[in-house]
Design a protein around this motif. Structure first.
Motif, PDB file in Angstrom:
ATOM      1  N   SER A 183       5.005   2.367  -1.836  1.00 44.75           N
ATOM      2  CA  SER A 183       4.383   1.810  -0.631  1.00 44.75           C
ATOM      3  C   SER A 183       5.460   1.412   0.391  1.00 44.75           C
ATOM      4  O   SER A 183       5.282   1.600   1.601  1.00 44.75           O
ATOM      5  N   ARG A 221       6.642   4.568   2.098  1.00 45.41           N
ATOM      6  CA  ARG A 221       5.697   5.009   3.131  1.00 45.41           C
ATOM      7  C   ARG A 221       5.778   4.106   4.370  1.00 45.41           C
ATOM      8  O   ARG A 221       5.638   4.567   5.499  1.00 45.41           O
ATOM      9  N   TYR A 222       5.991   2.809   4.121  1.00 41.11           N
ATOM     10  CA  TYR A 222       6.139   1.867   5.242  1.00 41.11           C
ATOM     11  C   TYR A 222       7.337   2.231   6.114  1.00 41.11           C
ATOM     12  O   TYR A 222       7.234   2.283   7.345  1.00 41.11           O
ATOM     13  N   ILE A 232       2.371  -4.485  -1.377  1.00 46.19           N
ATOM     14  CA  ILE A 232       1.636  -3.262  -1.046  1.00 46.19           C
ATOM     15  C   ILE A 232       0.646  -3.511   0.090  1.00 46.19           C
ATOM     16  O   ILE A 232       0.542  -2.706   1.036  1.00 46.19           O
ATOM     17  N   SER A 237       2.533  -3.936   3.347  1.00 48.32           N
ATOM     18  CA  SER A 237       3.045  -2.627   3.779  1.00 48.32           C
ATOM     19  C   SER A 237       1.947  -1.818   4.455  1.00 48.32           C
ATOM     20  O   SER A 237       2.161  -1.225   5.532  1.00 48.32           O
ATOM     21  N   TYR A 238       0.764  -1.796   3.846  1.00 46.46           N
ATOM     22  CA  TYR A 238      -0.319  -0.979   4.391  1.00 46.46           C
ATOM     23  C   TYR A 238      -0.950  -1.592   5.634  1.00 46.46           C
ATOM     24  O   TYR A 238      -1.503  -0.866   6.468  1.00 46.46           O
ATOM     25  N   ILE A 262       1.327  -0.277   8.163  1.00 45.12           N
ATOM     26  CA  ILE A 262       1.101   1.165   8.302  1.00 45.12           C
ATOM     27  C   ILE A 262      -0.154   1.438   9.121  1.00 45.12           C
ATOM     28  O   ILE A 262      -0.145   2.281  10.040  1.00 45.12           O
ATOM     29  N   ILE A 263      -1.236   0.729   8.810  1.00 45.70           N
ATOM     30  CA  ILE A 263      -2.503   0.929   9.532  1.00 45.70           C
ATOM     31  C   ILE A 263      -2.355   0.549  11.000  1.00 45.70           C
ATOM     32  O   ILE A 263      -2.862   1.259  11.892  1.00 45.70           O
ATOM     33  N   CYS A 315       0.138   9.195   3.291  1.00 47.95           N
ATOM     34  CA  CYS A 315       0.061   8.043   2.380  1.00 47.95           C
ATOM     35  C   CYS A 315      -1.315   7.880   1.753  1.00 47.95           C
ATOM     36  O   CYS A 315      -1.534   6.932   0.984  1.00 47.95           O
ATOM     37  N   SER A 316      -2.251   8.775   2.057  1.00 41.93           N
ATOM     38  CA  SER A 316      -3.615   8.648   1.526  1.00 41.93           C
ATOM     39  C   SER A 316      -3.659   8.788   0.008  1.00 41.93           C
ATOM     40  O   SER A 316      -4.395   8.066  -0.675  1.00 41.93           O
ATOM     41  N   LEU A 366      -2.475   5.613  -1.578  1.00 41.04           N
ATOM     42  CA  LEU A 366      -3.470   4.553  -1.393  1.00 41.04           C
ATOM     43  C   LEU A 366      -4.606   4.698  -2.390  1.00 41.04           C
ATOM     44  O   LEU A 366      -5.099   3.703  -2.941  1.00 41.04           O
TER      45      LEU A 366
END
Length: 317
Positions: free
Chosen positions: A120, A123-124, A215, A218-219, A222-223, A242-243, A246
């Motif tokens: 995660s 991806r961030y 996590i 981080s998301y 990201i969002i 990143c799907s 997730l």
């Protein structure tokens, strides 16, 4: 009764699932197939990441380590379960083997939590800090974090087993579960487990709850970053990277938190077993499938290997 007169447990009966005898072989075959596919699929991920230079990136490096963790988790639980299906009487396991199973189960669960957290973070950085990604997510950083994750996992599992070894187990020797988990084992102890449960809970919070927070944070970033992208196509392209992670995180932590955080009085034993089955058996199976089906790079590598094999085959004939 005096402790000296108490008999130490040497054998444990695992009640497992109550399956009609007529379908026992069918259930055995299904779980044997799941185990084979799990091992082969995760070995395929490891091989592809090692084989293809296009997959020599932090994301796929962490994915290959996750596959190692999945193989360890499946191997810690499924072989003993398969053996239990073939037992005519109530399946048994020696106490030492039960503790060994708990050790490797703990290693795989801790490593999975830490590796999903690293993924995660990867991806961030890739989405929110693209200009600094190469510098921050260096080859050296990846190896240091992975080695640290595995080292901490082995140490935490060792700590769990050490704590359990300080207890006295004198009966009953029946566990209404399909593998040796923490709570069922503690129920077999005739010692006071209050301090032990507090220690285990504290450690679980550190290695379970904190990664979840990281996590989530981080998301959230990201969002927020994805919504700042003006085009819908651009949003979809970035989100697709990143799907898969997730989905895996939601599936793993959803079942794990339900089993360990929802009060036991609110769960029936069958529901607990079923949810445990999801994260110990199905998660290691689904992880490589989800990443393979939703990842273009992996599918392209598989396609190239398949084409090369076909060319070699036709060239011979």
């Amino acid at each position: 009764m005096d402790k000296k007169n108490k008999t130490t447990i040497t054998v444990i009966h695992l009640l497992g699932f109550h399956i009609p005898h007529a379908v026992t072989f069918l259930v055995f075959f299904v779980f044997f197939l799941i185990y084979c596919v799990t091992i082969c699929a995760n070995l395929l991920i490891i091989s592809l990441v090692s084989y293809s230079k296009s997959l020599h990136s932090p994301m796929y490096f962490f994915l290959s380590q996750l596959s190692v963790s999945d193989i360890l988790l499946a191997s810690a639980v499924l072989p003993n379960m398969l053996h239990a299906f073939l037992e005519e009487n109530i399946p048994t396991i020696s106490f030492s083997n039960c503790v060994t199973q708990l050790y490797f189960f703990s290693v795989s669960e801790c490593s999975e939590c830490l590796l999903l957290t690293l993924m995660s973070y990867d991806r961030y950085l890739a989405i929110c800090k693209p200009l600094h990604y190469t510098l921050l997510m260096s080859h050296q950083f990846c190896w240091i974090t992975v080695i640290t994750s595995w080292s901490l996992s082995f140490l935490v599992a060792l700590f769990y087993n050490f704590v359990i070894s300080t207890l006295q187990f004198c009966g009953p020797n029946i566990i209404d579960h399909f593998f040796c988990d923490f709570v069922p084992i503690l129920k077999l102890s005739c010692s006071d487990t209050t301090i032990v449960q507090l220690e285990l809970t504290s450690t679980t919070v550190v290695f379970g709850f904190i990664p979840v927070i990281i996590i989530i944070v981080s998301y959230v970033h990201i969002i927020v970053t994805i919504f700042k992208i003006p085009s819908i196509t651009g949003r979809q392209k970035v989100f697709s990277t990143c799907s898969s992670h997730l989905i895996v995180v939601s599936m793993f932590y959803g079942t794990l938190l339900f089993v360990y955080l929802v009060p036991r009085r609110g769960q029936s034993l069958n529901i607990t077993k079923f949810m445990s089955l999801l994260y110990t058996v199905l998660t290691p199976l689904m992880n490589p499938i989800i990443y393979s089906l939703r990842n273009k790079d992996l599918k392209q590598v598989v396609g190239r290997i398949a084409n090369n094999c076909l060319k070699l085959l036709f060239h011979r004939y």
